[in-house]
Enzyme design. Structure first.
Site, short mmCIF file in Angstrom:
data_model
loop_
_atom_site.label_atom_id
_atom_site.label_comp_id
_atom_site.label_asym_id
_atom_site.label_seq_id
_atom_site.Cartn_x
_atom_site.Cartn_y
_atom_site.Cartn_z
CG ASP A 409 -1.91 -1.24 1.23
OD1 ASP A 409 -2.23 -1.76 0.31
OD2 ASP A 409 -2.50 -1.45 2.24
N1 LIG Z 1 2.08 1.51 10.38
C1 LIG Z 1 0.81 1.77 10.95
O1 LIG Z 1 0.87 2.43 11.94
C2 LIG Z 1 -0.20 1.29 10.37
C3 LIG Z 1 -1.36 0.55 11.35
C4 LIG Z 1 -2.46 0.03 10.86
C5 LIG Z 1 -2.62 -0.12 9.36
N2 LIG Z 1 -1.44 0.12 8.62
C6 LIG Z 1 -1.71 0.07 7.17
O2 LIG Z 1 -0.86 -1.05 6.83
C7 LIG Z 1 -0.43 -0.94 5.28
C8 LIG Z 1 1.08 -0.73 5.44
O3 LIG Z 1 1.66 -1.02 4.20
P1 LIG Z 1 2.78 -1.87 3.82
O4 LIG Z 1 3.08 -1.55 2.50
O5 LIG Z 1 3.78 -1.88 4.52
O6 LIG Z 1 2.28 -3.36 3.77
P2 LIG Z 1 1.11 -3.79 3.14
O7 LIG Z 1 0.18 -3.02 2.17
O8 LIG Z 1 0.09 -4.45 4.24
O9 LIG Z 1 1.41 -5.25 2.04
C9 LIG Z 1 2.16 -6.23 2.68
C10 LIG Z 1 2.74 -7.21 1.41
O10 LIG Z 1 3.68 -8.07 2.06
C11 LIG Z 1 3.44 -8.98 1.31
N3 LIG Z 1 3.94 -10.06 2.15
C12 LIG Z 1 3.53 -10.54 3.32
N4 LIG Z 1 4.19 -11.69 3.86
C13 LIG Z 1 5.24 -11.73 3.04
C14 LIG Z 1 6.42 -12.60 3.27
N5 LIG Z 1 6.64 -13.47 4.35
N6 LIG Z 1 7.31 -12.36 2.51
C15 LIG Z 1 7.38 -11.35 1.28
N7 LIG Z 1 6.15 -10.74 1.52
C16 LIG Z 1 5.10 -10.89 2.13
C17 LIG Z 1 2.22 -9.08 1.00
O11 LIG Z 1 2.05 -9.73 -0.43
P3 LIG Z 1 1.97 -11.44 -0.81
O12 LIG Z 1 0.72 -11.84 0.12
O13 LIG Z 1 1.82 -11.39 -2.06
O14 LIG Z 1 3.22 -12.11 -0.23
C18 LIG Z 1 1.52 -7.68 0.97
O15 LIG Z 1 1.30 -7.20 -0.29
C19 LIG Z 1 -0.94 0.47 4.83
O16 LIG Z 1 -2.12 0.39 4.17
C20 LIG Z 1 -1.17 1.01 6.36
O17 LIG Z 1 -2.32 2.33 6.26
C21 LIG Z 1 -0.42 0.97 8.96
#
Ligand SMILES: NC(=O)c1ccc[n+]([C@@H]2O[C@H](COP(=O)([O-])OP(=O)(O)OC[C@H]3O[C@@H](n4cnc5c(N)ncnc54)[C@H](OP(=O)(O)O)[C@@H]3O)[C@@H](O)[C@H]2O)c1
Ligand SMILES: NC(=O)c1ccc[n+]([C@@H]2O[C@H](COP(=O)([O-])OP(=O)(O)OC[C@H]3O[C@@H](n4cnc5c(N)ncnc54)[C@H](OP(=O)(O)O)[C@@H]3O)[C@@H](O)[C@H]2O)c1
Lengths: 484, 98, 98, 484
Positions: A409
């Site tokens: 994301d």
């Molecule tokens: N940081 C905060 O405070 C917080 C709190 C709550 C929510 N959020 C939200 O969380 C999101 C964070 O974004 P992000 O880009 O860090 O993560 P993300 O959008 O959740 O994407 C994580 C990606 O990692 C891949 N993945 C999962 N396990 C894996 C593994 N073992 N090895 C390799 N890849 C793996 C997944 O794809 P595959 O399944 O294809 O592997 C997934 O597309 C945002 O939407 C944010 O708003 C953040």
């Protein structure tokens, strides 16, 4: 001695409040953060020691037992838990604090009501400690603190269970919000009724009513938190952290303890701001987190033209080996795969070859603010190699290769282009403007927001499929092969 | 005695202090800081000690005991976890660099 | 009554609040801010009003009168000067740009 | 109504304190600064109105007269004074505040002592308002506030006179510091003596002793400030601003007025920090400002090899007309020459030709922090054309021409190269790294620190001699000539 000891105790509380504030202040800069917690810790010791000295306290043996038990259990669990489990541990300890505040409110209100019932016509509610009448404001705040503390207690435990993986599903049923509303109203009515009864001269306050009030608050905390998805938990924990702070401040007022008032209020305000910052960084409102059904609307099938173009680890390694600048963008997937140590090993190998490597951190990458920073710090990445979004975004156009590891994301260009997307408006790491992008992920899984990512279909992007740790390990191996 | 308005002043000033301190925290420290502020409200343990110290009936004692137990857990756990996180923020001086 | 320790708490919290607020001020606003804080301590005028209001002897009245006069000058002058300075910090939207 | 009015008044004071804090907070950002002073102003009105409502006050006619007189005189003078005279106006109004705080202390102590003298054995000192005994802490703070307030009053008036040009010389004589020490000790002893007398049961406090105490404080403020050079005055004014804040807080404690305590303390802390920031930015310690003899040591004749190379206005105008990037560095000389309007006219003419123009501001350019910003803002320069030192220093190497107008110390490379220089260690605007530097000044005058400037002898520097305003006016004219 009659006036010296109380003076010393008051001075200790003052010192504790001062040390808490200074400690929190120091925690706000990386250079002084480590001493900040020390200072605050000293404040805590001083306050606890002073409280032991308070004249007129009974049950000191019980007190010591409870402190030893609570401290050792928490210390032990806190020491051995894995770094990645920190969010749920914070939730757990926060819940305990909320529970303690609620217990104070409950104990004070029960004791006060019992005393008043036994001395009809003298007081509405009397303080257990002094048998002096409680001010109406103190009685009301005792109720409010009990309520908030109990919500925070029950809610935090649910958050803990969810993050620990004990409770995977979101419990959603029709009329859930209406039920919560009913419980809230019932609690309010009950609280108001006991207050009114208490203040009516000579009337008896049934102690059970106070207990039921507390149970309703627990129930509300439970039901409020159950429908929230695990990924939203950090915002919720932060909110409950602020709740606990407020509950502590209010019960501190009941006990006329300035240290509790100040520490609680500082945390209440700080936690509220932190919660807002977190929610805002995710481009959502707090109401949406608490009551929204995130993902349901955003999951509408979008399809993106083109295909994802895979790349082999060997090719990716060569590409980066001969690059001038490489930026590494970690995301939630790196945390899942526990790949941070491997990533740093890989980065060091690149640095040894003379490549300029920086880590680019999005504020809400992962599932807690600063999640990535903690993981990278754990792996030993010096924090001056770590760049914030605002610092590094202008540098992407001159970066040869961006290596995205488990981020989705936070690098999704849809946030800029598609107003109907649930993440529209969230600032992103503009990796697409780099010369080449390599994305490590296991397959076609979506991220937290559950939406497709146009980046993966971009012309300059290549996918390196596999578990984060394994994929980076193979990059390390291939990089060694490049040299000899 | 902290009367109504004095309490309001203290509430207000403490809230400003907390707000202003956090407003300057870099993202890198958000998680440890959430944990650090979680530790700070562990001060609730002293309130629970007072409540337990004045408890008369077994019910009050039980509630007070639970309060101290939980409060001590909050303080101790919050400290350990925060300290462990912050320990990881080493300066890079003694590390090799690119 | 603000007794000794309560006063200490208020002194401490107010000091932190003031310190933290200023710590974030950009250089560009230093001069107006010095003036703005100068205005804020113009609140001394209300204390002088109380002192004059309780004055009995002509000496006390004279001192109280001087206090109110000076305090009102502090407040009014501080306001005007600060406002004039701040008025100059216009956003550039409505200006032509390079 | 018996309890409603006091409650309303207390609420008004609370509101005032809140508005002051919010106002100061808003003043800390350029976008909200203008409303910040408004909020604080509303707080002041509320507090004054509430005080008028206070039951049991006498002399209301006198009160109103004093307020009307004080307000209108200050308002009138504040409206008509020139922008460049702001520093001394701040000093003047600040001194008035200090005087008011001192007056409160004096009035309260005299009234309290008079009451106690008339009722022997009852009280050490009694509050004039309530005839209740003053707490020892309140009596001590009344003295401290009186002392600090009087020092601030006398010192600020001297600062005003110096900046206004009424008092050009620094009054230095042998044994000055010893004399100050003696006065300080005498005041301390006198204060301690009256306190001890007051607290001795039945003893009479001579009212004259309190007056003498105040006079000693005035004398100290006078003598402390007289030897300080006019250019150091801003730091001193800022210090006295903090002093007044503290005095107000202490007298607020005596009067049990929380709004005064909080507003005073906030300003006390804020002013202390501001003073430190100013002194630090000038690379001096506060002690050095107050007691040092600046310039005496640093004035040791240094000579710099080479010669200053003059340039004609026409050549300078052509050079900038065809440059891609021009940075303008204003200094104290621009303020003296009142050249800011002309400078902006010139900058606009360059911008109209497509030249990228930015203003580079050193934090201590001029004689007050932000001095240049206020002047440029007065001339109408939008604040986003104005760059801080840290932002613009990396850009100088790619800047074609730097135009230095009446700046000297803040661009003196000696601060980086010569450890014996009085400004050694002060961060400077690194203009020497630009391709060309044009310096406007009247002749070979040195700046505030009184030292030679190697920049003026550098190979890429050219001197455009003349009064700042006239020189820029000729640049404007020559630029028109370039176009035809
Ligand atoms: N940081 C905060 O405070 C917080 C709190 C709550 C929510 N959020 C939200 O969380 C999101 C964070 O974004 P992000 O880009 O860090 O993560 P993300 O959008 O959740 O994407 C994580 C990606 O990692 C891949 N993945 C999962 N396990 C894996 C593994 N073992 N090895 C390799 N890849 C793996 C997944 O794809 P595959 O399944 O294809 O592997 C997934 O597309 C945002 O939407 C944010 O708003 C953040
Ligand atoms: N900003 C603050 O808060 C503050 C407070 C106190 C002290 N200071 C100190 O003040 C200094 C400020 O540095 P600065 O570079 O701004 O100024 P500066 O070093 O004082 O130099 C001013 C220069 O302007 C020239 N000048 C004077 N009148 C002029 C006129 N009418 N037209 C053209 N040129 C004129 C003078 O040379 P000619 O005589 O040859 O013309 C002089 O060299 C620093 O040393 C700083 O530490 C700053």
């Amino acid at each position: 001695m009659g006036t010296l000891l109380p003076g010393l105790i008051k001075a200790s509380y003052f010192l504790a409040a001062l040390l808490f504030i200074v400690g929190l202040k120091r925690m706000s800069s990386p250079r002084t953060a480590r001493t900040g917690i020390l200072w605050a810790g000293v404040g805590m010791l001083v306050a606890v020691a002073a409280t032991f000295m308070l004249p007129g306290l009974h049950n000191r043996a019980l007190m010591l037992t409870a402190i030893v038990l609570g401290t050792s259990a928490a210390w032990w669990s806190g020491r051995r838990v894995a770094m990645t489990a920190m969010p749920q541990m914070v939730a757990l300890y926060n819940g305990m604090g909320g529970g303690a505040a609620a217990a104070i409110g409950l104990a004070e209100l029960i004791a006060a009501a019992a005393w008043s019932n036994g001395h009809p016509g003298q007081c509405a509610f009397a303080a257990a400690s002094t048998a002096a009448c409680l001010a109406p404001s103190a009685t009301v705040l005792a109720y409010v603190g009990l309520f908030i503390g109990a919500v925070s207690f029950a809610g935090s435990l649910i958050a803990f269970a969810k993050l620990q993986g004990w409770m995977d599903r979101r419990f959603v049923f029709a009329g859930q919000r209406a039920l919560n509303g009913v419980i809230l109203l019932a609690a309010l009515a009950l609280g108001a009724w006991t207050l009114a009864t208490g203040f009516a001269a000579g009337a008896q306050v049934p102690l059970l009513a106070i207990v039921v009030f507390a149970v309703l608050a627990l129930l509300l905390g439970l039901l409020m938190t159950l429908p929230i998805g695990g990924a939203d938990m950090p915002v919720v924990i932060s909110l409950y952290n602020a709740f606990t702070g407020l509950a502590v401040a209010f019960e501190g007022y009941v006990l006329q303890n300035e240290a509790m008032i100040i520490a609680g209020m500082v945390v209440g305000a700080a936690g509220t701001l932190l919660t807002q910052l977190m929610a805002r960084a995710m481009n959502r409102s707090l109401g949406n987190v608490l009551f929204g059904s995130f993902g349901a609307a955003g999951g509408a099938a979008q399809t993106i033209a083109g295909a994802q173009k895979p790349i082999e680890a060997a090719d990716a390694a060569v590409m980066m080996a001969y690059a001038e600048r490489v930026a590494i963008v970690p995301g939630y997937g790196m945390a899942v795969a526990q790949a941070q140590h491997k990533v740093w090993e890989f980065a060091q190998a690149l640095i040894a070859r003379g490549v300029k490597v920086r880590f680019a951190i999005h504020p809400v990458a992962g599932r807690m603010p600063g999640h990535m920073n903690v993981l990278l710090a754990e792996a030993g990445v010096p924090y001056d190699l770590i760049a914030d979004m605002d610092d590094i975004n202008p540098e992407f156009p001159t970066t040869d290769v961006v290596l995205v590891i488990g981020a989705n994301d936070v690098v999704n260009p849809v946030a800029r282009t598609d107003p109907s997307s649930p993440i529209y408006g969230m600032p992103i790491l503009d990796v697409a403007s780099a010369k080449n992008v390599i994305v490590i992920k296991r397959g076609k899984g979506t991220g937290f927001a559950g939406i497709e990512n146009a980046l993966f279909y971009a012309d300059n992007a290549r996918m390196l499929y596999g578990d984060g740790q394994a994929a980076v390990a193979s990059l390390v191996a291939e990089l060694k092969a490049v040299d000899g | 005695m902290i009367d109504g308005f004095l309490a309001l002043y203290i509430f207000m000033l403490a809230a400003f202090t907390g707000y202003e301190i956090i407003a300057r925290v870099p993202v890198i420290l958000h998680t440890p800081l959430m944990s650090g502020s979680n530790f700070v409200h562990g001060i609730v343990v002293i309130g629970a000690m007072v409540a337990l110290g004045h408890a008369q009936t077994p019910l009050e004692q039980a509630i007070g005991f639970a309060g101290v137990l939980l409060g001590a857990g909050n303080a101790a756990g919050g400290y350990v976890v925060t300290e462990r996180m912050l320990d990881m923020f080493k300066a890079s001086k003694n590390k090799e660099r690119g």
